[in-house]
Design a protein around this motif. Structure first.
Motif, PDB file in Angstrom:
ATOM      1  N   ILE A  84      17.771  23.809 -13.064  1.00 55.01           N
ATOM      2  CA  ILE A  84      17.885  24.411 -12.035  1.00 55.01           C
ATOM      3  C   ILE A  84      18.984  24.047 -11.039  1.00 55.01           C
ATOM      4  O   ILE A  84      19.477  24.894 -10.392  1.00 55.01           O
ATOM      5  CB  ILE A  84      16.434  24.385 -11.232  1.00 55.01           C
ATOM      6  N   GLU A  85      19.174  22.891 -10.821  1.00 56.02           N
ATOM      7  CA  GLU A  85      20.198  22.372  -9.837  1.00 56.02           C
ATOM      8  C   GLU A  85      21.332  22.815 -10.315  1.00 56.02           C
ATOM      9  O   GLU A  85      22.434  23.298  -9.374  1.00 56.02           O
ATOM     10  CB  GLU A  85      20.195  20.625  -9.870  1.00 56.02           C
ATOM     11  N   GLU A  86      21.731  22.826 -11.586  1.00 48.64           N
ATOM     12  CA  GLU A  86      23.152  23.494 -11.948  1.00 48.64           C
ATOM     13  C   GLU A  86      23.213  24.974 -11.765  1.00 48.64           C
ATOM     14  O   GLU A  86      24.242  25.437 -11.088  1.00 48.64           O
ATOM     15  CB  GLU A  86      23.166  23.146 -13.428  1.00 48.64           C
ATOM     16  N   CYS A  87      21.920  25.506 -11.826  1.00 45.76           N
ATOM     17  CA  CYS A  87      21.924  26.983 -11.411  1.00 45.76           C
ATOM     18  C   CYS A  87      22.282  27.084  -9.891  1.00 45.76           C
ATOM     19  O   CYS A  87      23.012  28.096  -9.582  1.00 45.76           O
ATOM     20  CB  CYS A  87      20.896  27.774 -11.916  1.00 45.76           C
ATOM     21  N   ILE A  88      21.487  26.524  -9.365  1.00 45.52           N
ATOM     22  CA  ILE A  88      21.637  26.605  -7.841  1.00 45.52           C
ATOM     23  C   ILE A  88      23.007  26.379  -7.123  1.00 45.52           C
ATOM     24  O   ILE A  88      23.685  27.052  -6.345  1.00 45.52           O
ATOM     25  CB  ILE A  88      20.633  25.735  -6.883  1.00 45.52           C
ATOM     26  N   ASP A  89      23.675  24.927  -7.826  1.00 44.48           N
ATOM     27  CA  ASP A  89      25.090  24.757  -7.442  1.00 44.48           C
ATOM     28  C   ASP A  89      25.801  25.838  -7.869  1.00 44.48           C
ATOM     29  O   ASP A  89      27.006  26.205  -6.955  1.00 44.48           O
ATOM     30  CB  ASP A  89      25.295  23.404  -7.987  1.00 44.48           C
ATOM     31  N   THR A  90      26.010  26.430  -9.002  1.00 44.17           N
ATOM     32  CA  THR A  90      26.898  27.598  -9.425  1.00 44.17           C
ATOM     33  C   THR A  90      26.702  28.918  -8.459  1.00 44.17           C
ATOM     34  O   THR A  90      27.799  29.315  -8.230  1.00 44.17           O
ATOM     35  CB  THR A  90      26.645  27.930 -11.098  1.00 44.17           C
ATOM     36  N   ALA A  91      25.584  29.287  -8.193  1.00 41.79           N
ATOM     37  CA  ALA A  91      25.459  30.501  -7.525  1.00 41.79           C
ATOM     38  C   ALA A  91      25.953  29.958  -6.013  1.00 41.79           C
ATOM     39  O   ALA A  91      26.842  30.816  -5.322  1.00 41.79           O
ATOM     40  CB  ALA A  91      23.867  30.591  -7.259  1.00 41.79           C
ATOM     41  N   TYR A  92      25.926  28.796  -5.522  1.00 38.93           N
ATOM     42  CA  TYR A  92      26.230  28.680  -3.874  1.00 38.93           C
ATOM     43  C   TYR A  92      27.818  28.357  -4.094  1.00 38.93           C
ATOM     44  O   TYR A  92      28.377  28.757  -3.307  1.00 38.93           O
ATOM     45  CB  TYR A  92      25.778  27.250  -3.692  1.00 38.93           C
ATOM     46  N   SER A 103      29.240  30.723  -1.259  1.00 35.91           N
ATOM     47  CA  SER A 103      30.057  30.267  -0.203  1.00 35.91           C
ATOM     48  C   SER A 103      31.275  30.672   0.231  1.00 35.91           C
ATOM     49  O   SER A 103      31.687  30.681   1.367  1.00 35.91           O
ATOM     50  CB  SER A 103      30.038  28.643  -0.531  1.00 35.91           C
ATOM     51  N   LYS A 104      31.911  31.644  -0.552  1.00 37.26           N
ATOM     52  CA  LYS A 104      33.275  31.884  -0.535  1.00 37.26           C
ATOM     53  C   LYS A 104      33.167  33.483  -0.156  1.00 37.26           C
ATOM     54  O   LYS A 104      34.169  34.152   0.143  1.00 37.26           O
ATOM     55  CB  LYS A 104      34.238  31.698  -1.901  1.00 37.26           C
ATOM     56  N   ARG A 105      31.872  34.083  -0.159  1.00 39.12           N
ATOM     57  CA  ARG A 105      31.933  35.380  -0.072  1.00 39.12           C
ATOM     58  C   ARG A 105      31.897  35.692   1.657  1.00 39.12           C
ATOM     59  O   ARG A 105      31.683  34.872   2.256  1.00 39.12           O
ATOM     60  CB  ARG A 105      30.637  35.992  -0.603  1.00 39.12           C
ATOM     61  N   THR A 106      32.549  36.992   1.907  1.00 36.74           N
ATOM     62  CA  THR A 106      32.390  37.438   3.119  1.00 36.74           C
ATOM     63  C   THR A 106      31.970  38.848   3.339  1.00 36.74           C
ATOM     64  O   THR A 106      31.790  39.440   2.316  1.00 36.74           O
ATOM     65  CB  THR A 106      34.067  37.729   3.858  1.00 36.74           C
ATOM     66  N   GLY A 107      31.198  39.117   4.280  1.00 35.73           N
ATOM     67  CA  GLY A 107      30.600  40.530   4.387  1.00 35.73           C
ATOM     68  C   GLY A 107      30.026  40.651   5.707  1.00 35.73           C
ATOM     69  O   GLY A 107      30.311  40.069   6.827  1.00 35.73           O
ATOM     70  N   LYS A 108      29.103  41.708   5.674  1.00 33.10           N
ATOM     71  CA  LYS A 108      28.346  42.011   6.891  1.00 33.10           C
ATOM     72  C   LYS A 108      26.641  42.382   6.660  1.00 33.10           C
ATOM     73  O   LYS A 108      26.442  42.697   5.473  1.00 33.10           O
ATOM     74  CB  LYS A 108      28.984  43.132   7.688  1.00 33.10           C
ATOM     75  N   MET A 109      26.027  42.450   7.560  1.00 28.96           N
ATOM     76  CA  MET A 109      24.660  42.726   7.477  1.00 28.96           C
ATOM     77  C   MET A 109      24.583  43.988   7.524  1.00 28.96           C
ATOM     78  O   MET A 109      24.904  44.855   8.380  1.00 28.96           O
ATOM     79  CB  MET A 109      23.612  41.918   8.399  1.00 28.96           C
ATOM     80  N   VAL A 110      23.573  44.925   6.459  1.00 26.91           N
ATOM     81  CA  VAL A 110      23.669  46.293   6.547  1.00 26.91           C
ATOM     82  C   VAL A 110      21.984  46.636   6.303  1.00 26.91           C
ATOM     83  O   VAL A 110      21.739  46.257   5.240  1.00 26.91           O
ATOM     84  CB  VAL A 110      24.314  47.199   5.642  1.00 26.91           C
ATOM     85  N   ASN A 111      21.252  47.056   7.333  1.00 25.88           N
ATOM     86  CA  ASN A 111      19.940  47.509   7.048  1.00 25.88           C
ATOM     87  C   ASN A 111      19.213  46.246   6.488  1.00 25.88           C
ATOM     88  O   ASN A 111      18.457  46.267   5.572  1.00 25.88           O
ATOM     89  CB  ASN A 111      20.010  48.443   6.011  1.00 25.88           C
ATOM     90  N   GLY A 112      19.466  45.193   7.022  1.00 25.10           N
ATOM     91  CA  GLY A 112      18.733  43.977   6.635  1.00 25.10           C
ATOM     92  C   GLY A 112      19.083  43.227   5.384  1.00 25.10           C
ATOM     93  O   GLY A 112      18.512  42.247   4.987  1.00 25.10           O
ATOM     94  N   THR A 113      20.129  43.662   4.968  1.00 22.79           N
ATOM     95  CA  THR A 113      20.640  42.966   3.634  1.00 22.79           C
ATOM     96  C   THR A 113      22.321  42.650   3.863  1.00 22.79           C
ATOM     97  O   THR A 113      23.160  43.401   4.454  1.00 22.79           O
ATOM     98  CB  THR A 113      20.745  44.133   2.435  1.00 22.79           C
ATOM     99  N   PHE A 114      22.706  41.470   3.281  1.00 14.56           N
ATOM    100  CA  PHE A 114      24.116  41.204   3.364  1.00 14.56           C
ATOM    101  C   PHE A 114      24.694  41.984   2.175  1.00 14.56           C
ATOM    102  O   PHE A 114      24.557  41.862   1.264  1.00 14.56           O
ATOM    103  CB  PHE A 114      24.108  39.574   3.025  1.00 14.56           C
ATOM    104  N   VAL A 115      25.946  42.794   2.692  1.00 13.31           N
ATOM    105  CA  VAL A 115      26.624  43.419   1.921  1.00 13.31           C
ATOM    106  C   VAL A 115      28.050  42.650   1.845  1.00 13.31           C
ATOM    107  O   VAL A 115      28.674  42.411   2.850  1.00 13.31           O
ATOM    108  CB  VAL A 115      26.800  44.856   2.307  1.00 13.31           C
TER     109      VAL A 115
END
Length: 291
Positions: free
Chosen positions: A263-271, A275-287
């Motif tokens: 699970i640690e590897e999965c979390i690290d991979t996802a992060y 961590s490099k994503r950019t975007g904005k909140m739309v209707n309570g969701t990060f897009v």
């Protein structure tokens, strides 16, 4: 204390010698294959095997050693007597991993005191030490074992008997035993800061989930827990929300293990991705921004 077995070996056309470890001495050090070597005799009597080596060297027409094996061996032991530094958590050996087995063999029967009891070097403990030793992070010239793991493994006199008695079966017992060593060793990086996921794996392993369960059943369990979480959110039931999220983490931890990862590897991979994503909140969701 275990007795040392000495091998009187013959490399046809080359030499006759004595060793305690054929693989290390003949294969690794001298470069021969085992089918190029024949064992003439073996004995636990160093006096006999030392005299016999000289006799056979002479009878086969090889150069006869100037010094008996036992004298060379005793002098080597004296020069190789090692001081094992024991702290509350570890026992440190004053040599690199690559030379440790030989040094341990030279110190057969040596004991040292730890907070977990008296430890001894014998054939069984050498095997365990070599499988679990770790190089010091400060110098390549030292290596160590974790005392708690060593004590836990050898305080069980017969693992075969324990496996028969283990309530979840022999395979589950081995998972449990491996977990003891890994948990005590702290060899995984995440163990240095947080052992929650390892506790989950230990719990699952002890109950046979990893030997009798599979990813499909865990996925069904995850969907069941997701449903519980959905109902708890609709009811705004905080204790049930906490319980359901916790259950889902447990299931995901086990699913990762059954999938050959952690699970640690999965979390690290996802992060690393988010961590490099950019975007904005739309209707309570990060897009995320489109590339």
């Amino acid at each position: 204390m275990d007795k040392i077995n000495y091998f009187l070996y013959h490399i046809p056309g080359k030499k006759i010698g004595v060793t305690r470890d054929l693989i290390s001495r003949v294969v690794d050090q001298q470069g021969y294959d085992l089918d190029e070597v024949e064992v003439l005799e073996q004995s636990t009597d160093i006096d006999y095997i030392s005299d016999r080596e000289l006799e056979l060297q002479q009878s086969y027409g090889y150069r006869v050693d100037r010094q008996k094996y036992k004298d060379l061996y005793i002098n080597k032991i004296k020069s190789n007597t090692m001081h094992i530094n024991a702290t509350e958590q570890t026992s440190t050996f004053p040599c690199p991993e690559s030379k440790l087995k030989g040094r341990l063999m030279d110190n057969m029967g040596k004991t040292w005191e730890t907070t977990h009891g008296t430890f001894e070097i014998n054939m069984d403990t050498i095997k365990w030490i070599m499988n679990n030793v770790t190089t010091s992070q400060y110098t390549m010239e030292r290596c160590y074992i974790y005392n708690k793991a060593f004590a836990k493994y050898f305080q069980v006199k017969t693992h075969a008997e324990q496996a028969e008695r283990f309530p979840f079966g022999k395979d589950a017992y081995q998972v449990y035993l491996d977990g003891l060593t890994t948990r005590s060793n702290g060899t995984l990086n995440y163990m240095q800061t947080d052992n929650r996921f390892q506790l989950i794996r230990d719990w699952a392993g002890e109950r046979g989930l990893y030997t009798k369960g599979d990813k499909k059943t865990q996925f069904c369990k995850l969907m069941e827990e997701a449903g519980e979480l959905g109902r708890a959110i609709l009811k705004e039931d905080q204790p049930e929300i906490v319980d359901a999220i916790g259950d889902m983490v447990v299931v995901l931890t086990n699913m990762a293990h059954l999938s050959g990862t952690t699970i640690e590897e999965c979390i690290d991979t996802a992060y690393k991705v988010i961590s490099k994503r950019t975007g904005k909140m739309v209707n309570g969701t990060f897009v995320k921004d489109e590339k």
